[in-house]
Design a protein around this motif. Structure first.
Motif, short mmCIF file in Angstrom:
data_model
loop_
_atom_site.label_atom_id
_atom_site.label_comp_id
_atom_site.label_asym_id
_atom_site.label_seq_id
_atom_site.Cartn_x
_atom_site.Cartn_y
_atom_site.Cartn_z
N LEU A 5 0.83 -1.20 0.00
CA LEU A 5 0.00 0.00 0.00
C LEU A 5 0.87 1.26 0.00
CD1 LEU A 5 -2.88 1.00 0.01
CD2 LEU A 5 -2.87 0.87 2.50
N LYS A 6 1.99 1.24 0.74
CA LYS A 6 2.91 2.38 0.76
C LYS A 6 3.51 2.61 -0.62
CE LYS A 6 4.44 1.95 5.56
NZ LYS A 6 5.59 1.68 6.42
N ILE A 7 3.92 1.53 -1.28
CA ILE A 7 4.51 1.65 -2.62
C ILE A 7 3.47 2.17 -3.61
CG2 ILE A 7 5.48 0.34 -4.55
CD1 ILE A 7 6.92 -1.39 -2.46
N ALA A 8 2.25 1.69 -3.53
CA ALA A 8 1.19 2.14 -4.42
C ALA A 8 0.88 3.62 -4.19
CB ALA A 8 -0.06 1.30 -4.22
N ALA A 9 0.85 4.04 -2.93
CA ALA A 9 0.59 5.45 -2.62
C ALA A 9 1.72 6.34 -3.13
CB ALA A 9 0.41 5.63 -1.12
N PHE A 10 2.97 5.89 -2.96
CA PHE A 10 4.12 6.65 -3.45
C PHE A 10 4.08 6.76 -4.97
CE2 PHE A 10 8.51 6.75 -5.02
CZ PHE A 10 8.91 7.97 -4.49
N ALA A 11 3.82 5.65 -5.67
CA ALA A 11 3.76 5.66 -7.13
C ALA A 11 2.64 6.59 -7.63
CB ALA A 11 3.56 4.25 -7.67
N THR A 12 1.52 6.59 -6.94
CA THR A 12 0.41 7.47 -7.31
C THR A 12 0.79 8.93 -7.11
OG1 THR A 12 -1.18 5.75 -6.72
CG2 THR A 12 -2.01 8.01 -6.85
N ALA A 13 1.46 9.22 -6.01
CA ALA A 13 1.88 10.60 -5.74
C ALA A 13 2.91 11.07 -6.77
CB ALA A 13 2.46 10.71 -4.33
N VAL A 14 3.86 10.20 -7.13
CA VAL A 14 4.87 10.57 -8.13
C VAL A 14 4.20 10.79 -9.49
CG1 VAL A 14 6.87 9.70 -9.41
CG2 VAL A 14 6.80 9.50 -6.94
N ALA A 15 3.29 9.91 -9.88
CA ALA A 15 2.59 10.07 -11.16
C ALA A 15 1.78 11.36 -11.19
CB ALA A 15 1.69 8.87 -11.40
N ALA A 16 1.13 11.68 -10.08
CA ALA A 16 0.34 12.92 -10.01
C ALA A 16 1.25 14.14 -10.11
CB ALA A 16 -0.46 12.96 -8.71
N ALA A 17 2.40 14.10 -9.44
CA ALA A 17 3.33 15.23 -9.49
C ALA A 17 3.87 15.44 -10.91
CB ALA A 17 4.47 15.02 -8.51
N PHE A 18 4.30 14.35 -11.56
CA PHE A 18 4.82 14.48 -12.91
C PHE A 18 3.72 14.87 -13.90
CE2 PHE A 18 8.55 12.29 -11.31
CZ PHE A 18 9.56 12.92 -12.02
#
Length: 61
Positions: A5-18
């Motif tokens: 869940l932490k990795i999924a949240a991080f990947a979502t945040a990075v995708a949203a930022a980019f």
């Protein structure tokens, strides 16, 4: 919180930022295939800001 869940949240945040940065960048400075128009004075051989080459005797025309 579990690791997946932490990795999924991080990947979502990075995708949203980019994605946000890409969208803002496209609106501020859009990328086009055409080069920008050049003014005539930049192509001019007379008065374009570059001095005339010197002749063998050192004089400029």
């Amino acid at each position: 919180m579990n690791t997946g869940l932490k990795i999924a949240a991080f990947a979502t945040a990075v995708a949203a930022a980019f994605g946000t940065a890409y969208g803002v960048g496209k609106n501020i400075d859009p990328v086009t295939d055409k080069p920008p128009a050049v003014r005539h004075s930049e192509h001019s051989t007379h008065g374009g800001g570059h001095p005339a080459p010197a002749t063998p005797d050192g004089h400029r025309h």
